[in-house]
Scaffold this motif. Structure first.
Motif, PDB file in Angstrom:
ATOM      1  N   UNK B 171       0.837  -1.210   0.000  1.00 38.03           N
ATOM      2  CA  UNK B 171       0.000   0.000   0.000  1.00 38.03           C
ATOM      3  C   UNK B 171       0.868   1.255   0.000  1.00 38.03           C
ATOM      4  N   UNK B 172       1.942   1.249   0.802  1.00 36.81           N
ATOM      5  CA  UNK B 172       2.839   2.417   0.867  1.00 36.81           C
ATOM      6  C   UNK B 172       3.477   2.666  -0.509  1.00 36.81           C
ATOM      7  N   UNK B 173       3.943   1.575  -1.125  1.00 33.24           N
ATOM      8  CA  UNK B 173       4.629   1.696  -2.411  1.00 33.24           C
ATOM      9  C   UNK B 173       3.694   2.277  -3.479  1.00 33.24           C
ATOM     10  N   UNK B 174       2.483   1.747  -3.553  1.00 39.83           N
ATOM     11  CA  UNK B 174       1.562   2.243  -4.585  1.00 39.83           C
ATOM     12  C   UNK B 174       1.224   3.704  -4.336  1.00 39.83           C
ATOM     13  N   UNK B 175       1.098   4.041  -3.049  1.00 33.28           N
ATOM     14  CA  UNK B 175       0.722   5.415  -2.710  1.00 33.28           C
ATOM     15  C   UNK B 175       1.756   6.417  -3.226  1.00 33.28           C
ATOM     16  N   UNK B 176       3.035   6.207  -2.884  1.00 34.70           N
ATOM     17  CA  UNK B 176       4.004   7.237  -3.296  1.00 34.70           C
ATOM     18  C   UNK B 176       4.342   7.139  -4.773  1.00 34.70           C
ATOM     19  N   UNK B 177       4.230   5.929  -5.339  1.00 26.69           N
ATOM     20  CA  UNK B 177       4.489   5.793  -6.783  1.00 26.69           C
ATOM     21  C   UNK B 177       3.414   6.522  -7.587  1.00 26.69           C
ATOM     22  N   UNK B 178       2.168   6.369  -7.168  1.00 29.27           N
ATOM     23  CA  UNK B 178       1.086   6.968  -7.958  1.00 29.27           C
ATOM     24  C   UNK B 178       1.003   8.478  -7.747  1.00 29.27           C
ATOM     25  N   UNK B 179       1.581   8.973  -6.654  1.00 29.71           N
ATOM     26  CA  UNK B 179       1.580  10.429  -6.423  1.00 29.71           C
ATOM     27  C   UNK B 179       2.789  11.081  -7.113  1.00 29.71           C
ATOM     28  N   UNK B 180       3.973  10.511  -6.885  1.00 26.99           N
ATOM     29  CA  UNK B 180       5.191  11.198  -7.327  1.00 26.99           C
ATOM     30  C   UNK B 180       5.759  10.744  -8.656  1.00 26.99           C
ATOM     31  N   UNK B 181       5.270   9.598  -9.191  1.00 28.63           N
ATOM     32  CA  UNK B 181       5.760   9.117 -10.482  1.00 28.63           C
ATOM     33  C   UNK B 181       7.250   8.777 -10.463  1.00 28.63           C
ATOM     34  N   UNK B 182       7.878   8.850 -11.622  1.00 31.54           N
ATOM     35  CA  UNK B 182       9.294   8.454 -11.764  1.00 31.54           C
ATOM     36  C   UNK B 182      10.215   9.260 -10.854  1.00 31.54           C
ATOM     37  N   UNK B 183       9.915  10.542 -10.618  1.00 31.47           N
ATOM     38  CA  UNK B 183      10.820  11.341  -9.775  1.00 31.47           C
ATOM     39  C   UNK B 183      10.869  10.760  -8.375  1.00 31.47           C
ATOM     40  N   UNK B 184       9.686  10.487  -7.792  1.00 32.08           N
ATOM     41  CA  UNK B 184       9.653   9.925  -6.438  1.00 32.08           C
ATOM     42  C   UNK B 184      10.356   8.576  -6.412  1.00 32.08           C
ATOM     43  N   UNK B 185      10.112   7.776  -7.441  1.00 28.22           N
ATOM     44  CA  UNK B 185      10.726   6.450  -7.527  1.00 28.22           C
ATOM     45  C   UNK B 185      12.251   6.565  -7.583  1.00 28.22           C
ATOM     46  N   UNK B 186      12.745   7.445  -8.441  1.00 24.89           N
ATOM     47  CA  UNK B 186      14.200   7.594  -8.606  1.00 24.89           C
ATOM     48  C   UNK B 186      14.839   8.140  -7.335  1.00 24.89           C
ATOM     49  N   UNK B 187      14.186   9.065  -6.655  1.00 24.94           N
ATOM     50  CA  UNK B 187      14.765   9.619  -5.422  1.00 24.94           C
ATOM     51  C   UNK B 187      14.818   8.567  -4.315  1.00 24.94           C
ATOM     52  N   UNK B 188      13.771   7.753  -4.202  1.00 27.68           N
ATOM     53  CA  UNK B 188      13.830   6.687  -3.179  1.00 27.68           C
ATOM     54  C   UNK B 188      14.936   5.684  -3.551  1.00 27.68           C
ATOM     55  N   UNK B 189      15.105   5.474  -4.851  1.00 27.94           N
ATOM     56  CA  UNK B 189      16.200   4.602  -5.312  1.00 27.94           C
ATOM     57  C   UNK B 189      17.540   5.161  -4.834  1.00 27.94           C
ATOM     58  N   UNK B 190      17.696   6.467  -4.934  1.00 23.69           N
ATOM     59  CA  UNK B 190      18.956   7.101  -4.524  1.00 23.69           C
ATOM     60  C   UNK B 190      19.203   6.892  -3.030  1.00 23.69           C
ATOM     61  N   UNK B 191      18.143   7.040  -2.227  1.00 20.55           N
ATOM     62  CA  UNK B 191      18.313   6.860  -0.772  1.00 20.55           C
ATOM     63  C   UNK B 191      18.726   5.426  -0.462  1.00 20.55           C
ATOM     64  N   UNK B 192      18.021   4.472  -1.072  1.00 21.91           N
ATOM     65  CA  UNK B 192      18.356   3.072  -0.757  1.00 21.91           C
ATOM     66  C   UNK B 192      19.760   2.729  -1.246  1.00 21.91           C
ATOM     67  N   UNK B 193      20.161   3.321  -2.376  1.00 22.64           N
ATOM     68  CA  UNK B 193      21.497   3.049  -2.906  1.00 22.64           C
ATOM     69  C   UNK B 193      22.584   3.510  -1.942  1.00 22.64           C
ATOM     70  N   UNK B 194      22.411   4.726  -1.401  1.00 19.94           N
ATOM     71  CA  UNK B 194      23.400   5.255  -0.448  1.00 19.94           C
ATOM     72  C   UNK B 194      23.461   4.358   0.792  1.00 19.94           C
ATOM     73  N   UNK B 195      22.281   3.957   1.297  1.00 19.16           N
ATOM     74  CA  UNK B 195      22.241   3.097   2.489  1.00 19.16           C
ATOM     75  C   UNK B 195      22.956   1.767   2.233  1.00 19.16           C
ATOM     76  N   UNK B 196      22.613   1.132   1.114  1.00 23.96           N
ATOM     77  CA  UNK B 196      23.158  -0.191   0.812  1.00 23.96           C
ATOM     78  C   UNK B 196      24.671  -0.141   0.627  1.00 23.96           C
ATOM     79  N   UNK B 197      25.118   0.808  -0.204  1.00 25.55           N
ATOM     80  CA  UNK B 197      26.541   0.863  -0.519  1.00 25.55           C
ATOM     81  C   UNK B 197      27.374   1.122   0.727  1.00 25.55           C
ATOM     82  N   UNK B 198      26.929   2.091   1.560  1.00 28.20           N
ATOM     83  CA  UNK B 198      27.716   2.400   2.751  1.00 28.20           C
ATOM     84  C   UNK B 198      27.723   1.213   3.713  1.00 28.20           C
ATOM     85  N   UNK B 199      26.583   0.531   3.849  1.00 29.04           N
ATOM     86  CA  UNK B 199      26.532  -0.609   4.776  1.00 29.04           C
ATOM     87  C   UNK B 199      27.407  -1.758   4.281  1.00 29.04           C
ATOM     88  N   UNK B 200      27.383  -2.027   2.981  1.00 36.87           N
ATOM     89  CA  UNK B 200      28.167  -3.154   2.456  1.00 36.87           C
ATOM     90  C   UNK B 200      29.661  -2.880   2.577  1.00 36.87           C
TER      91      UNK B 200
END
Lengths: 75, 495
Positions: B171-200
């Motif tokens: 439900x959370x995913x559909x909500x922000x995807x349908x509101x923000x479109x590709x921009x919201x999707x790409x920005x969340x991608x950026x956050x997860x990328x920073x988290x993953x890379x630094x942790x690994x």
């Protein structure tokens, strides 16, 4: 239909031959089935060799991308 | 491990991201909503490409597969690199033609090139199937990860932790995807990328600790199963090469990946992103692989389904080794959760665009307005999520089995897609015949649970698919020559 001005489509034949060769060498087909030792970085020797060829593939790939792909002046 | 406060903070962050994505909208069009108007810059593009390729599958299914296969699964490093090589078969000319014609979906190219709707819809259907499978895998991974991340809290009464995770996070995913479109999707991608890379990067220190004894690891694994350390047999080498081919052709046909080629701000941005992406498997996939192999002597005798959870078992153990590792594991768990969610949102966005743009718009006689298509796309996102959630609540396969089925079908789109740039004589009918025959071979092999000489049926199907395309061109060329000859004879006779 394909565009007529598609002068630059992909890498040259030489690039592809090098990349396919390196990719083929990541597959450990050239090791006898009992060749494990020595161990490097926690990997059996065949695994380490595969990883080294993967690294070489990545370097060749990045080099091919950066040298082949011309920037579009309209962008 | 309970990282509930961090996770709640991340979920709260998604609200302003969705809102900001909506505010940055430049025009009410599908091109802007699904591709961020083709304006993604280098940093965001790298991370969004990263999120497209490295997902819940990478961090949940890969260690599980490495646990079951042993060192053989080193194949995952070159096969993830092969995706980028696959892109290079078409990315340069595709980007040019996509900009000129404002493409939104991969099948825009198929329709533009062949003008043959049955082929376009068949390719869209295969992509949809692959995406639905992928979404199902992400939602299943979400359910498994939810219990770990929340430490058993935040459970809807009457439901298990897995079911709550699937329902709530979908439900959370559909909500922000349908509101923000590709921009919201790409920005969340950026956050997860920073988290993953630094942790690994932080967790790589664990491999050097005395607890791990990396030098003796192959012997410890061999004591349990020597087959997991020995070099693969000839047949397994064929399978290795087949997996690389599957990802080379199938991985490059990820619709959401192709849409990021469209969404890049410039060719310079895209090429720098791809050149960097090709190195990431050496860090990320290698890390996932080693976690799976380390788990073999630590947790022997797990079943196939249980082994999908070896990553969380390993992380729980690493977190007990000191404050540094506890923080790194917390960040990685949060990053993995974010990765699963961000992959799900990319897939959902791509699915929505295919439904609206390919199945709906292309089959209408009159072109619907962009406003109408956008509204429909957002509603379809909810509908798709509801359908897939119901499947996710009853997991039957291991995660990797889903992954295999997806790629073997997706790679059947590659011949018409790629040959479209190189083979001027290829027409829609011949290309469709190739796709159908290739798909039939892939499905037959999958249904019979067999590989031929260690090669996946989808790989053989794809090679036959290429052969049928070329054959159709040869037959057509022969017909044209015969027709020209007979025309010459009849015009000569008339004279």
């Amino acid at each position: 239909m394909p565009q007529k001005n598609q002068a630059q489509r992909t890498f040259s034949r030489g690039h592809w031959i090098l990349l396919i060769l390196l990719l083929a060498l990541t597959v450990p087909w050239y090791w006898p089935e009992t060749a494990r030792a020595p161990y490097v970085l926690g990997l059996p020797i065949w695994g380490f060799t595969s990883l080294v060829f993967s690294l070489l593939f990545a370097i060749a790939m990045a080099w091919a991308i950066m040298t082949t792909w011309k920037d579009d002046p309209r962008e | 491990m309970n990282i509930l406060p961090l996770f709640v903070a991340y979920l709260c962050l998604l609200i302003p991201i969705a809102w900001l994505g909506k505010r940055r909208t430049r025009e009410r069009s599908t091109h802007d909503f699904y591709l961020a108007g083709g304006k993604l810059g280098f940093v965001v593009l790298v991370f969004t490409l990263f999120a497209t390729q490295y997902s819940g599958n990478t961090f949940m299914a890969f260690p599980g597969k490495a646990y079951r296969s042993g060192y053989w699964y080193l194949v995952s490093v070159p096969f993830m690199m092969a995706i980028i090589a696959g892109y290079m078969l078409f990315a340069i000319p595709l980007r040019r033609v996509a900009r000129e014609n404002r493409f939104v979906t991969p099948c825009d190219w198929i329709q533009h090139r062949y003008h043959y709707l049955p082929l376009t819809l068949t390719c869209a259907g295969l992509m949809t199937w692959a995406l639905l499978n992928y979404l199902l895998a992400q939602l299943t991974a979400m359910g498994h990860a939810y219990g770990v991340v929340t430490g058993g809290h935040l459970i809807i009464p009457g439901l298990s932790s897995f079911q709550t995770g699937v329902l709530f996070l979908a439900a959370v995913v559909v909500l922000y995807e349908s509101v923000g479109g590709m921009r919201a999707v790409a920005w969340t991608d950026a956050i997860q990328g920073v988290l993953m890379l630094s942790a690994i990067v932080g967790l790589l220190a664990y491999f050097g600790s005395s607890d791990v004894d990396l030098a003796g690891l192959p012997d410890r694994v061999a004591a349990i199963d020597p087959g997991k350390v020995n070099p693969p047999s000839v047949q397994k080498c064929f399978t290795w090469a087949s997996v690389i081919l599957i990802l080379f052709f199938g991985g490059a046909m990820y619709p959401q990946g192709i849409q990021r080629i469209y969404a890049a701000r410039s060719a310079a941005t895209l090429k720098r992103s791809l050149a960097l992406m090709v190195f990431l498997p050496l860090l990320l996939v290698f890390f996932a692989l080693m976690m799976g192999v380390l788990a073999i002597p630590r947790f022997p005798n797990l079943s196939a389904i249980e082994s999908d959870g070896v990553m969380t078992m390993m992380l729980s153990e690493i977190a007990t080794r000191g404050a540094f590792f506890k923080v790194a594991v917390a960040v990685l768990l949060l990053g993995a959760m974010a990765a699963i969610m961000s992959t799900a949102d990319s897939v959902l966005l791509s699915l929505s665009s295919i439904f609206v743009h390919d199945f709906y718009e292309k089959t209408r006689r009159t072109k619907p307005s962009d406003e109408h298509l956008l509204r429909l796309g957002k509603r379809l996102s909810w509908l798709v999520a509801i359908v897939v959630v119901t499947f996710a609540l009853t997991p039957r396969f291991t995660l990797f089995r889903l992954l295999e089925l997806k790629f073997e079908l997706l790679m059947q789109v590659a011949p018409p897609f790629i040959l479209g740039f190189y083979c001027r004589g290829l027409r829609g009918g011949g290309a469709l015949a190739g796709v159908l025959i290739g798909t039939a071979i892939a499905l037959t092999g999958f249904a019979r649970h067999e590989k031929w000489w260690g090669i996946h049926p989808g790989t053989i199907g794809c090679l036959v698919n290429f052969a049928v395309c070329w054959l159709s061109v040869a037959i057509r060329a022969g017909d044209t020559t015969t027709k020209n000859d007979s025309d010459a004879v009849s015009s000569g006779g008339g004279a």
